[in-house]
Design a protein around this motif. Structure first.
Motif, short mmCIF file in Angstrom:
data_model
loop_
_atom_site.label_atom_id
_atom_site.label_comp_id
_atom_site.label_asym_id
_atom_site.label_seq_id
_atom_site.Cartn_x
_atom_site.Cartn_y
_atom_site.Cartn_z
N MET A 1 44.15 -8.29 19.55
CA MET A 1 44.91 -8.69 20.72
C MET A 1 44.28 -8.08 21.97
O MET A 1 43.82 -6.94 21.94
CB MET A 1 46.37 -8.25 20.60
N ALA A 6 49.08 -7.50 28.34
CA ALA A 6 50.09 -7.30 27.30
C ALA A 6 51.16 -6.34 27.78
O ALA A 6 50.91 -5.47 28.62
CB ALA A 6 49.44 -6.78 26.03
N THR A 7 52.37 -6.49 27.25
CA THR A 7 53.44 -5.54 27.52
C THR A 7 53.63 -4.64 26.31
O THR A 7 53.78 -5.13 25.18
CB THR A 7 54.76 -6.27 27.82
N ARG A 81 58.28 -10.21 28.58
CA ARG A 81 57.86 -10.33 27.19
C ARG A 81 57.55 -8.94 26.64
O ARG A 81 57.40 -7.97 27.39
CB ARG A 81 56.62 -11.22 27.05
N ASP A 83 54.83 -7.41 23.65
CA ASP A 83 53.74 -7.76 22.73
C ASP A 83 53.43 -6.67 21.71
O ASP A 83 53.07 -6.98 20.58
CB ASP A 83 52.47 -8.06 23.54
N ILE A 84 53.56 -5.43 22.13
CA ILE A 84 53.16 -4.30 21.28
C ILE A 84 54.24 -3.23 21.37
O ILE A 84 54.71 -2.90 22.47
CB ILE A 84 51.81 -3.71 21.73
N LEU A 128 60.18 -10.28 18.13
CA LEU A 128 59.00 -11.12 17.93
C LEU A 128 59.33 -12.36 17.10
O LEU A 128 58.87 -13.47 17.39
CB LEU A 128 57.88 -10.31 17.26
N GLN A 133 56.55 -15.32 18.31
CA GLN A 133 55.30 -14.92 18.94
C GLN A 133 54.60 -13.86 18.11
O GLN A 133 55.24 -13.09 17.39
CB GLN A 133 55.55 -14.38 20.36
N GLY A 135 52.51 -10.34 17.48
CA GLY A 135 52.68 -9.02 18.07
C GLY A 135 52.13 -7.94 17.16
O GLY A 135 51.71 -8.20 16.03
#
Length: 253
Positions: A1, A6-7, A81, A83-84, A128, A133, A135
């Motif tokens: 990724m 990314a958030t 969002r 993401d991680i 997620l 999505q 992640g």
């Protein structure tokens, strides 16, 4: 990724691995939601980015489900969002196991080092999966989760639980979600100072420690290298550097 854009939610971000990871990710362009039970503070110049990314900090007890849900909602309201998620917060045993412990420190170790990781992972997976999505969830375990630690038996039990919990979530690879355990050797972080003097003097010699920056390198490898599949354990040691550690042995990353 890709890190840029990314958030990322990081628990235990006020010091140690969490703080160092926040600095590295911010410089690489990530948006950050940083949580800790202590204030998250940086020196001027610590958080520099050439992009438009931002970071916010939220006080949260990782063992408190309501506070952690609030942290996730704050990340969504700020950045739209998630993401991680890095479940990094941890504490160590401060007394030998058989010493009187009126504060039940061993129960706190289980709560923070294992139960809170389960909670953070659950919240991340629910988010997620609900949004369909991909992640990444990184659960910070320890070398203590792979090998016995006679001077930290409860810590080892908690971190061993993190390892096997994470390995058990490998099927989420099919949903595009990688849940990975990071297992570093002891490093010169504030957590090390919590370890009782018997453990520090007899076991934690300088040549057995790994630099904080090498552990942060391992976080980046997990995030950016899609070959690190969910259910993996990434080990960080002075002897072998960063490698994949599994039931069938080790492989270099």
């Amino acid at each position: 990724m890709q890190v840029a854009g990314a958030t990322v939610i990081i628990t235990g971000a006020a010091s140690g691995f969490g703080k160092a990871l926040a600095q590295r990710l911010f410089k690489k362009g990530a948006n950050l939601l940083l949580t800790d039970i202590s204030p998250v503070q940086f020196e001027p110049g610590d958080m520099i980015s050439a992009g438009s990314n931002r970071f916010v900090s939220v006080r949260a007890n990782v063992c408190n489900a309501d506070e952690m849900r609030h942290a996730f909602q704050r990340a969504l309201s700020e950045f739209g969002r998630i993401d991680i998620v890095v479940n990094n917060a941890g504490i160590a045993e401060t007394l030998p196991f058989t010493k009187p412990d009126e504060a039940s420190r061993w129960k706190q170790v289980i709560d923070v080092d294992l139960s809170a990781v389960v909670l953070g992972t659950k919240l991340a997976l629910m988010h997620l999966l609900d949004r369909q999505q991909p992640g990444i969830i990184i659960n910070v375990a320890s070398l203590a989760g792979l090998y016995p630690q006679f001077f930290q038996p409860v810590y080892a039990a908690a971190k061993g639980g993190v390892v096997h919990f994470t390995r058990s979530l490998a099927p989420y690879n099919d949903e595009g979600i990688r849940v990975v355990a990071l297992c570093p050797s002891f490093s010169p972080t504030p957590l090390l100072s919590q370890v009782g003097p018997d453990g520090r003097e007899s076991q934690l010699k300088p040549e057995g420690l790994v630099p904080i920056e090498l552990v942060i390198d391992a976080f980046i490898v997990i995030i950016e290298n899609d070959k690190v599949k969910g259910g993996s354990c990434v080990r960080v040691t002075p002897q072998f550097g960063i490698d994949l550690y599994g039931i069938k042995g080790r492989s270099k990353l």
